[in-house]
Design an enzyme around this catalytic site. Structure first.
Site, short mmCIF file in Angstrom:
data_model
loop_
_atom_site.label_atom_id
_atom_site.label_comp_id
_atom_site.label_asym_id
_atom_site.label_seq_id
_atom_site.Cartn_x
_atom_site.Cartn_y
_atom_site.Cartn_z
N ASP A 1 0.83 -1.21 0.00
CA ASP A 1 0.00 0.00 0.00
C ASP A 1 0.87 1.26 0.00
O ASP A 1 2.09 1.22 0.26
CB ASP A 1 -0.91 -0.03 1.24
N ASP B 1 -10.62 2.06 -4.10
CA ASP B 1 -11.19 1.76 -2.79
C ASP B 1 -12.70 1.71 -2.85
O ASP B 1 -13.36 1.38 -1.86
CB ASP B 1 -10.75 2.81 -1.75
C1 DGJ Z 1 -5.96 1.83 1.73
C2 DGJ Z 1 -6.31 0.64 0.87
O1 DGJ Z 1 -6.76 1.07 -0.37
C3 DGJ Z 1 -7.34 -0.21 1.60
O2 DGJ Z 1 -7.75 -1.27 0.78
C4 DGJ Z 1 -6.74 -0.70 2.88
O3 DGJ Z 1 -5.68 -1.58 2.61
C5 DGJ Z 1 -6.27 0.48 3.73
N1 DGJ Z 1 -5.42 1.36 2.99
C6 DGJ Z 1 -5.54 0.00 4.96
O4 DGJ Z 1 -5.05 1.02 5.69
#
Ligand code: DGJ
Length: 694
Positions: free
Chosen positions: A441, A498
């Protein structure tokens, strides 16, 4: 004297030509030319006239337009010497080396001690041409701008399409009419970014998804880029791509652009899309187990967030496996004292409060269910509330008083000590546990653009890939904030957005398919009430939209009704039965006659089978569906077309269109010319059609 070169991929020809030893310009780019075309003649024929108000000679729109030759637009190179004075380069040919697929041209500016190299690599199967520019200097210089080989844009085009976006709204197509001056897109956030995916499509007059001519560009760099589309006063148009201006911050003797991927299509936007999809899947991504099907994912983020409790996670895993999941990904919250997003990034040690016996009991349970195990990291980030920060405050990138993002700072990946530390922590976790997947991430932008940061991240990823070749990696950056061929050379999946809202995803999938194949595009079934849009959508739509791409689940399976679980299991079963051919299928965007319908066709390479997803994203203007024209089929072949989810026709659909009760058998010509007549449905629903040739 003319120096000329041609590059062919079987579907396009690119001709470069130069007067004497000058830098060459593209004098033709389009449909394949006959093998015996006279290139010197094309060069002569390409020359434009001179009239009042012009110089006595038109400066070439070369692979690197030179300010020193009075080029009237953006030059391809902007350079300063160590003292800050501008260096105006003028290059002459040194060497040209050509093979069946490669062309390497080297030029020298002896007065300024500079060498410029442009390379072209053509791929006769994917039809992508990869080009790149490098600059070497005898003494350290400051680089303000270096363009990858500069290409002309077509004159018979009214608009260009580049890509905007935002968190939960990635891949929005921006249509801009051509006009005098510059259209500039730049990502200055140190990532390819939600806001500026590095891609451009230039459709020619009348082009649609399925027909007409188009030119397309993608800059394969994750650290922020600049695109310039310029129309000069004389009407010529140029396209430049490079790193975000000034992101190479130090004086140096070597600079290089990232690869620029280009192609020409005579089969509409889909021709460009298919070239990118195939090139990405078959040439860019390296698959640890190429013959193993993409596993159905379960990701626990939206089910538990930071609240990790072993019995709950085990229960969720058991239910996810029963629904068909094959890989369980433990998301944020397993390390340090990470109870919320204010703490612990960079302390990559399992939290003994949540996992007193480590991760092994959870992993053993997951393996016992027949699933593999994946783990979340955000390696380039640090919280001030972390042991690592308390020990190494100097590892942070940028000023101490910079604005925070998600309460976190960025580690300076150019520092070898930082990379060594991260390698050690991640390698220890991978060595101690049977982990086959990392979700990598990146949840904040950089304090300033810095190419060294991206090179550092690439180096860490490359080292981990060498030492742990069986581990797959997903590129996530708050969803789709870091998607490009540079990161995908080192990863196998992107977390596209997301947003798990199926309606939003339907649109994002459609537009991202201009560049991304199904195999790399993560798509999950989210919670019944979507956490990012607040919308409640039917399980059928949620499941089928996830099944358009690399499928997964992210809702808490404990919330599912029996009916929802049954629908999800059925769609997951369908996906597993078909994924062996869907993985390598081409995603073709359909030209829907109804703007309320977003439709695509996934077509097997040999054209013998296809699936169509026709999502009704709004209420239609007319009362019954307009026929949906298919594409790319063999016109003479006969296909049997079946509505996979015909049992979902609502009660208000009272008529008897053929597909509600049986299959349609017709020629490819009929299906492409007349189109398929679908039953009526509510908005926020999707029809799934499957076809096979007889
Ligand atoms: C942002 C990501 O896009 C989510 O899917 C998740 O992993 C969160 N971060 C976790 O902090």
């Amino acid at each position: 004297m003319t120096h000329s070169y041609r590059i062919d991929t079987g579907r396009q020809t690119l001709v470069l030509a130069a007067r004497n030893t000058r830098l060459p310009q593209v004098v033709y780019w389009g449909a394949p030319l006959p093998a015996d075309e006279d290139l010197a003649m094309l060069h002569a024929a390409h020359a434009i006239d001179i009239t009042g108000g012009m110089l006595d000679e038109n400066p070439d729109l070369s692979l690197c337009p030179e300010a020193s030759r009075s080029f009237p637009g953006q030059p391809g190179l902007i350079l300063r010497d160590a003292g800050g004075a501008p260096v105006l380069a003028m290059f002459s040919l040194v060497d040209a080396v050509q093979t069946a697929t490669d062309l390497r041209l080297t030029y020298r500016d002896a007065e300024n001690g500079l060498d410029l190299t442009c390379t072209f690599l053509s791929d006769p199967e994917t039809h992508i041409i990869t080009c790149q520019t490098a600059l070497n200097a005898e003494y350290p210089v400051y680089l303000d701008w270096l363009a990858a080989p500069v290409l002309p844009a077509p004159q018979h085009s009214e608009t260009m399409i580049d890509i905007s976006g935002r968190w939960c709204g990635e891949f929005q197509l921006a249509h801009t009419p051509w006009s005098a001056g510059i259209r500039l897109r730049e990502s200055r956030t140190g990532r390819s970014g939600h806001e500026h995916f590095p891609g451009l499509i230039v459709p020619c007059h009348g082009a649609t998804n399925t027909q007409g001519e188009a030119y397309a560009f993608h800059y394969g760099w994750s650290g922020g880029h600049r695109m310039i589309a310029e129309e000069l006063a004389d009407g010529r148009r140029q396209i430049q791509w490079g790193h975000a201006a000034g992101s190479d911050t130090q004086a140096a003797t070597h600079f290089s652009t990232a690869p620029l991927y280009i192609n020409y299509s005579d089969s509409g936007l889909n021709g460009c899309a298919v070239a990118f999809q195939r090139h990405l899947r078959d040439r860019i991504v390296t698959w640890p187990k190429p013959d193993t099907p993409r596993p159905v994912h379960y990701n626990c983020w939206e089910a538990v967030y930071f609240d990790h409790k072993l019995p709950v996670l085990k229960d969720i895993a058991t239910r996810a496996a029963a629904l068909g999941a094959e890989r369980f990904v433990l998301d944020d919250g397993w390390f340090g004292r990470r109870d919320d997003d204010t703490t612990s990034l960079s302390d990559w040690i399992v939290d003994a409060r949540k996992y007193p016996q480590g991760l092994q009991p959870l992993i053993a349970h997951i393996h016992g269910l027949g699933m593999t195990f994946g783990l979340w990291f955000e390696p380039e980030m640090i919280n001030e509330d972390s042991d690592t920060y308390r020990t190494h405050p100097g590892w942070v990138l940028g000023r101490a008083d910079q604005t925070r993002g998600r309460q976190q700072l960025v580690l300076n990946m150019a520092l070898p000590a930082v990379r060594e530390y991260l390698y050690g922590r991640i390698a220890a976790i991978l060595t101690d546990h049977p982990i086959d997947y990392i979700k990598w991430d990146h949840n904040r932008v950089l304090p300033m653009p810095d190419a060294a940061q991206t090179r550092g991240t690439y180096a860490l990823l490359d080292r981990l890939r060498v030492d742990f070749p069986a581990v797959e990696i997903e590129s996530c950056a708050s969803g789709g904030g870091r998607i490009d061929f540079g990161i995908l050379q080192r990863t196998q999946r992107v977390w596209l957005s997301d947003s798990n809202d199926a309606l939003e995803r339907l649109r994002i999938h459609h537009d991202a398919a201009l560049f991304l194949p199904m195999a790399v595009t993560g798509s999950h079934v989210g919670p019944r009430i979507c956490h990012t849009s607040g919308r409640t959508l039917d399980m059928s739509l949620r499941a089928w939209v996830a099944a358009q791409r690399h499928m997964g689940f992210e809702m808490d399976p404990r919330e599912l009704t029996d009916h929802e679980a049954a629908v999800l299991s059925k769609v997951t079963g369908w996906w597993k039965q078909n994924r062996h051919w869907l993985h390598s299928a081409d995603i073709l965007r359909l030209d829907s006659a109804d703007p309320a319908v977003i439709a695509e066709q996934q077509l097997a390479r040999d054209k013998t089978r296809f699936v169509v997803f026709a999502g009704k994203a709004a209420t239609s203007t007319q009362i019954v569906p307009r026929p949906l024209r298919l594409t790319g089929l063999d016109g003479q072949a006969r296909y049997r077309v079946t509505l996979v989810n015909r049992d979902e026709a609502p009660g208000l659909s009272r008529g008897a269109p053929l597909l509600k009760s049986g299959s349609l058998v017709a020629s490819g010509t009929y299906l492409m010319q007349h189109g398929v007549t679908l039953p009526w449905s509510f908005p926020d629903r999707i029809w799934v059609l499957q076809g096979e040739s007889l």
